[in-house]
Design a protein around this motif. Structure first.
Motif, PDB file in Angstrom:
ATOM      1  N   ALA A 164       0.873  -1.170   0.000  1.00 42.43           N
ATOM      2  CA  ALA A 164       0.000   0.000   0.000  1.00 42.43           C
ATOM      3  C   ALA A 164       0.910   1.220   0.000  1.00 42.43           C
ATOM      4  O   ALA A 164       1.504   1.557   1.021  1.00 42.43           O
ATOM      5  CB  ALA A 164      -0.914   0.000   1.220  1.00 42.43           C
ATOM      6  N   GLY A 165       1.061   1.837  -1.164  1.00 42.94           N
ATOM      7  CA  GLY A 165       1.958   2.983  -1.262  1.00 42.94           C
ATOM      8  C   GLY A 165       1.963   3.544  -2.666  1.00 42.94           C
ATOM      9  O   GLY A 165       1.073   3.257  -3.465  1.00 42.94           O
ATOM     10  N   GLU A 166       2.981   4.333  -2.968  1.00 43.15           N
ATOM     11  CA  GLU A 166       3.084   4.952  -4.288  1.00 43.15           C
ATOM     12  C   GLU A 166       4.138   4.268  -5.136  1.00 43.15           C
ATOM     13  O   GLU A 166       5.193   3.869  -4.645  1.00 43.15           O
ATOM     14  CB  GLU A 166       3.413   6.434  -4.153  1.00 43.15           C
ATOM     15  CG  GLU A 166       2.234   7.253  -3.718  1.00 43.15           C
ATOM     16  CD  GLU A 166       2.376   8.722  -4.068  1.00 43.15           C
ATOM     17  OE1 GLU A 166       3.329   9.116  -4.775  1.00 43.15           O
ATOM     18  OE2 GLU A 166       1.519   9.481  -3.620  1.00 43.15           O
ATOM     19  N   VAL A 167       3.819   4.154  -6.426  1.00 44.93           N
ATOM     20  CA  VAL A 167       4.749   3.659  -7.434  1.00 44.93           C
ATOM     21  C   VAL A 167       4.632   4.622  -8.610  1.00 44.93           C
ATOM     22  O   VAL A 167       3.535   4.811  -9.149  1.00 44.93           O
ATOM     23  CB  VAL A 167       4.418   2.221  -7.877  1.00 44.93           C
ATOM     24  CG1 VAL A 167       5.325   1.790  -9.019  1.00 44.93           C
ATOM     25  CG2 VAL A 167       4.516   1.254  -6.714  1.00 44.93           C
ATOM     26  N   ALA A 168       5.742   5.248  -8.987  1.00 42.59           N
ATOM     27  CA  ALA A 168       5.778   6.185 -10.109  1.00 42.59           C
ATOM     28  C   ALA A 168       4.726   7.282  -9.970  1.00 42.59           C
ATOM     29  O   ALA A 168       4.061   7.655 -10.933  1.00 42.59           O
ATOM     30  CB  ALA A 168       5.614   5.442 -11.429  1.00 42.59           C
ATOM     31  N   GLY A 169       4.516   7.774  -8.758  1.00 41.76           N
ATOM     32  CA  GLY A 169       3.625   8.900  -8.535  1.00 41.76           C
ATOM     33  C   GLY A 169       2.146   8.570  -8.411  1.00 41.76           C
ATOM     34  O   GLY A 169       1.322   9.468  -8.325  1.00 41.76           O
ATOM     35  N   ARG A 170       1.800   7.296  -8.423  1.00 41.93           N
ATOM     36  CA  ARG A 170       0.380   6.945  -8.250  1.00 41.93           C
ATOM     37  C   ARG A 170       0.236   5.908  -7.149  1.00 41.93           C
ATOM     38  O   ARG A 170       1.117   5.064  -6.953  1.00 41.93           O
ATOM     39  CB  ARG A 170      -0.250   6.482  -9.553  1.00 41.93           C
ATOM     40  CG  ARG A 170       0.206   5.142 -10.043  1.00 41.93           C
ATOM     41  CD  ARG A 170      -0.546   4.746 -11.295  1.00 41.93           C
ATOM     42  NE  ARG A 170       0.357   4.876 -12.414  1.00 41.93           N
ATOM     43  CZ  ARG A 170       0.031   4.706 -13.664  1.00 41.93           C
ATOM     44  NH1 ARG A 170      -1.181   4.420 -13.990  1.00 41.93           N
ATOM     45  NH2 ARG A 170       0.915   4.829 -14.618  1.00 41.93           N
ATOM     46  N   GLY A 171      -0.888   5.976  -6.450  1.00 39.26           N
ATOM     47  CA  GLY A 171      -1.151   5.053  -5.360  1.00 39.26           C
ATOM     48  C   GLY A 171      -1.463   3.660  -5.874  1.00 39.26           C
ATOM     49  O   GLY A 171      -2.240   3.490  -6.811  1.00 39.26           O
ATOM     50  N   VAL A 172      -0.843   2.673  -5.255  1.00 41.04           N
ATOM     51  CA  VAL A 172      -1.026   1.272  -5.642  1.00 41.04           C
ATOM     52  C   VAL A 172      -1.349   0.473  -4.385  1.00 41.04           C
ATOM     53  O   VAL A 172      -0.750   0.687  -3.339  1.00 41.04           O
ATOM     54  CB  VAL A 172       0.238   0.700  -6.322  1.00 41.04           C
ATOM     55  CG1 VAL A 172       0.075  -0.777  -6.630  1.00 41.04           C
ATOM     56  CG2 VAL A 172       0.574   1.480  -7.578  1.00 41.04           C
ATOM     57  N   LEU A 173      -2.287  -0.456  -4.529  1.00 40.64           N
ATOM     58  CA  LEU A 173      -2.666  -1.345  -3.435  1.00 40.64           C
ATOM     59  C   LEU A 173      -2.672  -2.763  -3.975  1.00 40.64           C
ATOM     60  O   LEU A 173      -3.294  -3.036  -5.001  1.00 40.64           O
ATOM     61  CB  LEU A 173      -4.057  -0.974  -2.919  1.00 40.64           C
ATOM     62  CG  LEU A 173      -4.626  -1.838  -1.811  1.00 40.64           C
ATOM     63  CD1 LEU A 173      -3.814  -1.698  -0.537  1.00 40.64           C
ATOM     64  CD2 LEU A 173      -6.074  -1.462  -1.558  1.00 40.64           C
ATOM     65  N   SER A 174      -1.956  -3.673  -3.309  1.00 38.51           N
ATOM     66  CA  SER A 174      -1.903  -5.083  -3.711  1.00 38.51           C
ATOM     67  C   SER A 174      -2.383  -5.948  -2.557  1.00 38.51           C
ATOM     68  O   SER A 174      -2.011  -5.708  -1.409  1.00 38.51           O
ATOM     69  CB  SER A 174      -0.483  -5.505  -4.082  1.00 38.51           C
ATOM     70  OG  SER A 174      -0.068  -4.841  -5.245  1.00 38.51           O
ATOM     71  N   ILE A 175      -3.187  -6.959  -2.889  1.00 36.42           N
ATOM     72  CA  ILE A 175      -3.717  -7.881  -1.894  1.00 36.42           C
ATOM     73  C   ILE A 175      -3.377  -9.300  -2.329  1.00 36.42           C
ATOM     74  O   ILE A 175      -3.705  -9.706  -3.454  1.00 36.42           O
ATOM     75  CB  ILE A 175      -5.237  -7.712  -1.726  1.00 36.42           C
ATOM     76  CG1 ILE A 175      -5.551  -6.286  -1.266  1.00 36.42           C
ATOM     77  CG2 ILE A 175      -5.792  -8.753  -0.748  1.00 36.42           C
ATOM     78  CD1 ILE A 175      -7.021  -5.944  -1.229  1.00 36.42           C
ATOM     79  N   THR A 176      -2.698 -10.045  -1.448  1.00 33.44           N
ATOM     80  CA  THR A 176      -2.357 -11.443  -1.718  1.00 33.44           C
ATOM     81  C   THR A 176      -3.509 -12.312  -1.243  1.00 33.44           C
ATOM     82  O   THR A 176      -3.994 -12.160  -0.121  1.00 33.44           O
ATOM     83  CB  THR A 176      -1.053 -11.825  -0.997  1.00 33.44           C
ATOM     84  OG1 THR A 176      -0.010 -10.969  -1.489  1.00 33.44           O
ATOM     85  CG2 THR A 176      -0.677 -13.275  -1.258  1.00 33.44           C
ATOM     86  N   LEU A 177      -3.961 -13.225  -2.119  1.00 33.10           N
ATOM     87  CA  LEU A 177      -5.112 -14.075  -1.832  1.00 33.10           C
ATOM     88  C   LEU A 177      -4.633 -15.428  -1.328  1.00 33.10           C
ATOM     89  O   LEU A 177      -3.961 -16.157  -2.055  1.00 33.10           O
ATOM     90  CB  LEU A 177      -5.959 -14.246  -3.092  1.00 33.10           C
ATOM     91  CG  LEU A 177      -6.322 -12.945  -3.825  1.00 33.10           C
ATOM     92  CD1 LEU A 177      -7.166 -13.252  -5.053  1.00 33.10           C
ATOM     93  CD2 LEU A 177      -7.012 -11.965  -2.911  1.00 33.10           C
ATOM     94  N   PRO A 178      -4.966 -15.799  -0.086  1.00 30.72           N
ATOM     95  CA  PRO A 178      -4.490 -17.063   0.482  1.00 30.72           C
ATOM     96  C   PRO A 178      -5.161 -18.267  -0.174  1.00 30.72           C
ATOM     97  O   PRO A 178      -6.228 -18.145  -0.790  1.00 30.72           O
ATOM     98  CB  PRO A 178      -4.871 -16.959   1.961  1.00 30.72           C
ATOM     99  CG  PRO A 178      -6.073 -16.082   1.963  1.00 30.72           C
ATOM    100  CD  PRO A 178      -5.851 -15.093   0.837  1.00 30.72           C
ATOM    101  N   ARG A 179      -4.530 -19.412  -0.041  1.00 31.05           N
ATOM    102  CA  ARG A 179      -5.068 -20.688  -0.530  1.00 31.05           C
ATOM    103  C   ARG A 179      -5.438 -20.638  -2.014  1.00 31.05           C
ATOM    104  O   ARG A 179      -6.461 -21.157  -2.427  1.00 31.05           O
ATOM    105  CB  ARG A 179      -6.277 -21.119   0.312  1.00 31.05           C
ATOM    106  CG  ARG A 179      -5.905 -21.376   1.771  1.00 31.05           C
ATOM    107  CD  ARG A 179      -7.075 -21.722   2.642  1.00 31.05           C
ATOM    108  NE  ARG A 179      -8.159 -20.765   2.641  1.00 31.05           N
ATOM    109  CZ  ARG A 179      -8.189 -19.609   3.311  1.00 31.05           C
ATOM    110  NH1 ARG A 179      -7.153 -19.271   4.041  1.00 31.05           N
ATOM    111  NH2 ARG A 179      -9.225 -18.819   3.264  1.00 31.05           N
TER     112      ARG A 179
END
Length: 182
Positions: A80-95
């Motif tokens: 949850a942060g910025e990459v190349a000036g835009r906000g990015v959110l990644s969620i890892t899906l279990p199982r």
């Protein structure tokens, strides 16, 4: 014993046939739009021919600025942060196998922190100001991606039939399988 083996094999084949959607929880939620609704796909997934070739490694969904962004499936926030000036959110899906599936949403202002556990349908962020990624047909959009390790996948494969087509699933009779339950 034979019946148990046959039932187990049938269940495994069904899970394989359903693909990542079943293993990720058969997602019922689009990341943006009204709950139970379907946002407009303004740019479809177009996988590249090779890792460095041009293509579109996700889908763009029409969404107004400040629209809530929901987790399509439950999991743990891996970024949850910025990459190349835009906000990015990644969620890892279990199982979801190895390496596990990971959904990514951008541009977003994250409302959750790295490491947080989120439920399917939970609001995890809001759409930020456009960054030039959206096609001309949409003033603002959410880019939604899906990866397994370094391989990009079509994020629409996470959605169940009722979310994709806007109608509930229907169970059909299966003839000739009664012996499995006797």
């Amino acid at each position: 014993m034979r019946k148990l083996l046959t039932v187990t094999m049938a269940a495994v084949l069904l899970l394989l046939a359903l693909g990542p959607a079943a293993r990720a929880g058969d997602a019922r939620f689009w990341p943006v739009g009204e709950p139970g609704g379907r946002p407009k796909v303004v740019r479809a997934w177009a996988p590249p021919a090779s890792p460095y070739a041009p293509g579109h490694r996700g889908v763009d969904l029409a969404a107004p600025i400040d629209a809530p962004v929901r987790a399509v499936a439950g999991g743990r926030v891996s970024f949850a942060g910025e990459v190349a000036g835009r906000g990015v959110l990644s969620i890892t899906l279990p199982r979801t196998g190895g390496p596990p599936l990971r959904t990514t949403y951008e541009p977003v202002t994250a409302l959750v922190r790295r490491g947080a556990k989120v439920r399917a349908g939970e609001v995890v962020g809001t759409v930020q100001l456009p960054t030039g990624h959206c096609p001309p047909a949409a003033r603002s959009c959410l880019h939604w991606g899906l990866r397994r390790g370094a391989v990009y996948l079509d994020p629409l494969s996470l959605l169940g039939p009722s979310a994709l087509h806007g109608r509930p699933s229907r169970l059909l009779p299966v003839w000739g399988w009664a012996w499995l339950w006797t």
